[in-house]
Structure formats: structure tokens, C-alpha cells
Design a protein around this motif. Structure first.
Motif, PDB file in Angstrom:
ATOM      1  N   TRP A 108       4.477 -28.751  19.196  1.00 34.01           N
ATOM      2  CA  TRP A 108       4.347 -28.160  17.857  1.00 34.01           C
ATOM      3  C   TRP A 108       3.134 -28.778  17.183  1.00 34.01           C
ATOM      4  N   GLU A 109       2.360 -27.947  16.531  1.00 31.80           N
ATOM      5  CA  GLU A 109       1.204 -28.443  15.798  1.00 31.80           C
ATOM      6  C   GLU A 109       1.222 -27.873  14.392  1.00 31.80           C
ATOM      7  N   GLY A 110       0.927 -28.717  13.421  1.00 27.28           N
ATOM      8  CA  GLY A 110       0.835 -28.253  12.050  1.00 27.28           C
ATOM      9  C   GLY A 110       0.772 -29.426  11.098  1.00 27.28           C
ATOM     10  N   ARG A 111       0.238 -29.188   9.891  1.00 26.22           N
ATOM     11  CA  ARG A 111       0.227 -30.202   8.833  1.00 26.22           C
ATOM     12  C   ARG A 111      -0.410 -31.516   9.284  1.00 26.22           C
ATOM     13  N   GLY A 112      -1.437 -31.420  10.135  1.00 27.68           N
ATOM     14  CA  GLY A 112      -2.139 -32.621  10.586  1.00 27.68           C
ATOM     15  C   GLY A 112      -1.383 -33.420  11.628  1.00 27.68           C
ATOM     16  N   VAL A 113      -0.457 -32.792  12.305  1.00 28.43           N
ATOM     17  CA  VAL A 113       0.398 -33.501  13.261  1.00 28.43           C
ATOM     18  C   VAL A 113       0.513 -32.687  14.545  1.00 28.43           C
ATOM     19  N   SER A 114       0.549 -33.386  15.682  1.00 27.40           N
ATOM     20  CA  SER A 114       0.813 -32.756  16.972  1.00 27.40           C
ATOM     21  C   SER A 114       2.001 -33.468  17.608  1.00 27.40           C
ATOM     22  N   VAL A 115       3.002 -32.706  17.990  1.00 24.11           N
ATOM     23  CA  VAL A 115       4.234 -33.275  18.541  1.00 24.11           C
ATOM     24  C   VAL A 115       4.457 -32.709  19.938  1.00 24.11           C
ATOM     25  N   LEU A 116       4.742 -33.594  20.877  1.00 26.45           N
ATOM     26  CA  LEU A 116       5.046 -33.179  22.249  1.00 26.45           C
ATOM     27  C   LEU A 116       6.432 -33.691  22.635  1.00 26.45           C
ATOM     28  N   GLY A 117       7.231 -32.825  23.240  1.00 24.69           N
ATOM     29  CA  GLY A 117       8.539 -33.225  23.761  1.00 24.69           C
ATOM     30  C   GLY A 117       8.510 -33.270  25.277  1.00 24.69           C
ATOM     31  N   LEU A 118       9.170 -34.261  25.854  1.00 24.68           N
ATOM     32  CA  LEU A 118       9.286 -34.369  27.317  1.00 24.68           C
ATOM     33  C   LEU A 118      10.750 -34.544  27.695  1.00 24.68           C
ATOM     34  N   VAL A 137       0.856 -36.977  33.038  1.00 31.96           N
ATOM     35  CA  VAL A 137      -0.217 -35.981  33.137  1.00 31.96           C
ATOM     36  C   VAL A 137      -0.113 -34.978  31.992  1.00 31.96           C
ATOM     37  N   ARG A 138       1.099 -34.480  31.769  1.00 32.53           N
ATOM     38  CA  ARG A 138       1.327 -33.514  30.694  1.00 32.53           C
ATOM     39  C   ARG A 138       0.963 -34.123  29.335  1.00 32.53           C
ATOM     40  N   LEU A 139       1.409 -35.369  29.135  1.00 33.34           N
ATOM     41  CA  LEU A 139       1.142 -36.054  27.868  1.00 33.34           C
ATOM     42  C   LEU A 139      -0.367 -36.201  27.640  1.00 33.34           C
ATOM     43  N   GLY A 140      -1.059 -36.688  28.663  1.00 35.96           N
ATOM     44  CA  GLY A 140      -2.499 -36.888  28.511  1.00 35.96           C
ATOM     45  C   GLY A 140      -3.235 -35.593  28.241  1.00 35.96           C
ATOM     46  N   ALA A 141      -2.878 -34.547  28.973  1.00 34.71           N
ATOM     47  CA  ALA A 141      -3.559 -33.255  28.814  1.00 34.71           C
ATOM     48  C   ALA A 141      -3.275 -32.651  27.444  1.00 34.71           C
ATOM     49  N   TYR A 142      -2.026 -32.756  27.014  1.00 35.42           N
ATOM     50  CA  TYR A 142      -1.676 -32.145  25.728  1.00 35.42           C
ATOM     51  C   TYR A 142      -2.404 -32.822  24.573  1.00 35.42           C
ATOM     52  N   PHE A 143      -2.311 -34.148  24.508  1.00 37.11           N
ATOM     53  CA  PHE A 143      -2.908 -34.826  23.357  1.00 37.11           C
ATOM     54  C   PHE A 143      -4.433 -34.803  23.405  1.00 37.11           C
ATOM     55  N   LYS A 144      -4.990 -34.719  24.598  1.00 44.49           N
ATOM     56  CA  LYS A 144      -6.446 -34.610  24.704  1.00 44.49           C
ATOM     57  C   LYS A 144      -6.953 -33.334  24.051  1.00 44.49           C
ATOM     58  N   GLY A 145      -6.125 -32.309  24.049  1.00 44.66           N
ATOM     59  CA  GLY A 145      -6.518 -31.030  23.473  1.00 44.66           C
ATOM     60  C   GLY A 145      -6.237 -30.885  21.991  1.00 44.66           C
ATOM     61  N   GLN A 146      -5.723 -31.938  21.368  1.00 43.66           N
ATOM     62  CA  GLN A 146      -5.373 -31.840  19.954  1.00 43.66           C
ATOM     63  C   GLN A 146      -6.525 -32.323  19.063  1.00 43.66           C
ATOM     64  N   PRO A 147      -6.580 -31.843  17.829  1.00 40.95           N
ATOM     65  CA  PRO A 147      -7.638 -32.279  16.917  1.00 40.95           C
ATOM     66  C   PRO A 147      -7.634 -33.803  16.762  1.00 40.95           C
ATOM     67  N   PRO A 270      -5.814 -44.866  15.819  1.00 41.11           N
ATOM     68  CA  PRO A 270      -5.759 -45.393  17.189  1.00 41.11           C
ATOM     69  C   PRO A 270      -7.151 -45.705  17.701  1.00 41.11           C
ATOM     70  N   GLN A 271      -7.257 -46.773  18.529  1.00 43.16           N
ATOM     71  CA  GLN A 271      -8.566 -47.209  19.004  1.00 43.16           C
ATOM     72  C   GLN A 271      -9.152 -46.298  20.061  1.00 43.16           C
ATOM     73  N   SER A 272      -8.295 -45.635  20.816  1.00 39.73           N
ATOM     74  CA  SER A 272      -8.808 -44.832  21.926  1.00 39.73           C
ATOM     75  C   SER A 272      -8.094 -43.483  21.984  1.00 39.73           C
ATOM     76  N   ALA A 273      -8.066 -42.793  20.831  1.00 43.51           N
ATOM     77  CA  ALA A 273      -7.402 -41.504  20.798  1.00 43.51           C
ATOM     78  C   ALA A 273      -8.044 -40.563  21.808  1.00 43.51           C
ATOM     79  N   ALA A 274      -7.149 -39.832  22.500  1.00 43.78           N
ATOM     80  CA  ALA A 274      -7.659 -38.927  23.535  1.00 43.78           C
ATOM     81  C   ALA A 274      -8.371 -37.753  22.911  1.00 43.78           C
TER      82      ALA A 274
END
Ligand SMILES: [Fe+2]
Length: 274
Positions: A108-118, A137-147, A270-274
Motif C-alpha cells: 500500500w502506498e499513500g500519504r508519504g508512506v509505503s507499506v509491504l506485507g510478507l 528479494v521481494r522486500l528489496g525490490a519493492y522498497f527500491k521502487g518507492q519514492p 535512513p542512511q542507505s534508503a533503497a
């Protein structure tokens, strides 16, 4: 602190079929709907034994919640390994997919937030969860694509660390790998449940600080000592420079939930946001 830019209600371990008080489901629905939350996250164990009637009750509760929802399964949402061993292996989350959602890795994405469920529930252990390389892999790919400016939130049923928990409890298999992947991806908040224990604190991982918020059992009588008799859910509020987590606790005397505790954290980029 002002108005948050995003408010997330976090429920866990509802365990339909094992509710602690008559009408606690209605009190839960009323409280959550009164929050005007941007998102409701439910971190598993919607039912007690994966019976149809229990799933229907859980589904009715979810349907009554007005906000968008992101739901992940817990180990109780699997078919029982005692009574339905064949189904547990062949279609472990068959009823969950029928009554709740077929999506086992929602986002889910909205209001300046990206949430991933596993999905950490696995039919191969009795109750312990499992983290896999595919999760990372899913986590890295998903958050890498977020603003880049989005607050990154991970939702799982099983805790990924036992830090801060006063009793020895098992965490998900390979949890440390997923926790490290979350830190590398710039996850700032992990929402989880499973222990029926309210616990909100910061953990350190890979030079990151991650707010870990365990929600207690929202509606069931499956309490964990010494939090006996405690039904609760959390409300996460995201501000530009801060994260607050309110624990809403049920008071059976008045049949209502109310804020019992608030945790506040300074939000650092975060220091190394994807
Ligand atoms: Fe549970």
C-alpha cells in the motif's frame, strides 16, 4: 507535534472463534472506524482453527472496517496440522485465500508512506514462522521502487527479533536475514504480532534504528502472562520528524478501547534508503 501525515491502525491476533468478551469485535470496529485511519494493517491470526465459521466472522469484521486494509496471514490461519494435515500441506492457506485475500504479499502506498506485507506463516513448523530468500528479494525490490522520501513500513506476523522481550521466545526462522534486508532497504517501522504481547521499542540493525511495534491480541482470550486480560491494538502516527505509537487497550467495564500508553520516537532519515 501537530497533525500526522499518515495514521495506521495495526491489529493483530484477532483469533475469531476465541474472543475474550461478548461484543469485543463491535468495540474494536467502532474504535478503529473512529480513528479515520489512512490504513488498517492486520498482522495475522485472524482465526483460531481455520474453520469456515471463524473465517466468516473474521471476514465480517474486516468488511466492517472503513479504511483500506493490508492483511498478512499468521500460523493460525493455516489448516491445522493435527486435524487437516493433508490440506495443511497441499493448500495451507486455502480458506484464508477464499475468505480474506489471495494476495500474500500485499502493499500500500499513500500519504508519504509505503507499506509491504510478507507471509511468514509456513505449514512446515507447528507455530514458528519462516523467512526465505524470496522474502528478502521481494522486500528489496519493492522498497527500491518507492519514492525516496516515503516512510518504509514492513508488516509480518512473526517477530523478527527477540530484543526487548523479557521472556525467551522463538523468532521466525532466518529472521535475522530478513531484518538485515529490511535495514538495508531503509525500513523504519516493523509491525508484527504472534506473541500476544504489546511491545513497542527501537532495535539497532546495520547502523539503522528500526521501530518495532508488536501488537497484542486485539480480541482473543489467548493472553500471555503477565499481560493477562489485556486486549489491545496499536495506532502508528507518522509525522515529518517523529513516529508515535499509541497502544489502545480494551476496558471490559465500559466495553471500549482507549489509549493506555504512547511511545514517541525521533524520525531520522535512513542512511542507505533503497
Ligand atoms: Fe496468535
Amino acid at each position: 507535534m501537530g497533525t500526522p501525515h499518515c495514521r495506521i491502525a495495526h491489529l493483530s491476533d484477532i483469533h475469531a472463534g476465541c474472543w475474550a468478551h461478548r461484543g469485543i469485535d463491535e468495540a474494536l470496529i467502532s474504535s478503529v472506524n473512529g480513528l479515520d485511519a489512512d490504513l488498517v494493517v492486520v498482522t495475522g491470526d485472524l482465526v483460531q482453527r481455520a474453520h469456515r465459521l471463524q473465517y466468516r466472522r473474521a471476514a465480517a469484521l474486516l468488511k466492517a472496517l472503513k479504511s483500506p486494509q493490508l492483511v498478512v496471514p499468521g500460523n493460525h490461519d493455516l489448516y491445522s496440522w493435527i486435524y487437516r494435515p493433508v490440506l495443511r500441506v497441499s493448500v495451507p492457506l486455502g480458506r484464508y485465500k477464499h475468505y480474506v485475500t489471495r494476495d500474500l504479499s500485499p502493499s500500500w502506498e499513500g500519504r508519504g508512506v509505503s507499506v509491504l506485507g510478507l507471509n511468514t506463516a509456513t505449514p512446515w513448523t507447528i507455530e514458528r514462522g519462516r523467512c526465505t530468500p524470496a522474502h528478502a528479494v521481494r522486500l528489496g525490490a519493492y522498497f527500491k521502487g518507492q519514492p525516496p522520501g516515503h516512510v518504509k513500513v514492513l508488516a509480518v506476523h512473526h517477530p523478527l527479533t527477540a530484543d526487548g522481550f523479557p521472556y525467551k521466545r522463538e523468532i521466525a526462522q532466518n529472521a535475522s536475514r530478513l531484518l538485515s534486508a529490511a535495514a538495508r532497504a531503509g525500513v523504519e517501522i516493523i509491525l508484527c504480532g504472534h506473541w500476544h504481547w504489546s511491545l513497542v521499542h527501537e532495535v539497532a540493525c546495520s547502523n539503522q534504528r528500526i521501530v518495532v511495534a508488536l501488537a497484542g491480541t486485539a480480541a482473543s482470550r489467548r493472553y500471555r502472562a503477565p499481560q493477562m486480560g489485556r486486549n489491545a491494538f496499536n495506532v502508528v502516527e507518522l509525522h515529518v520528524g517523529a513516529i508515535t505509537v499509541h497502544e489502545w487497550r480494551y476496558n471490559p467495564a465500559v466495553h471500549a478501547f482507549a489509549i493506555a500508553q504512547t511511545h514517541a520516537f525521533t524520525r531520522k532519515a535512513p542512511q542507505s534508503a533503497a
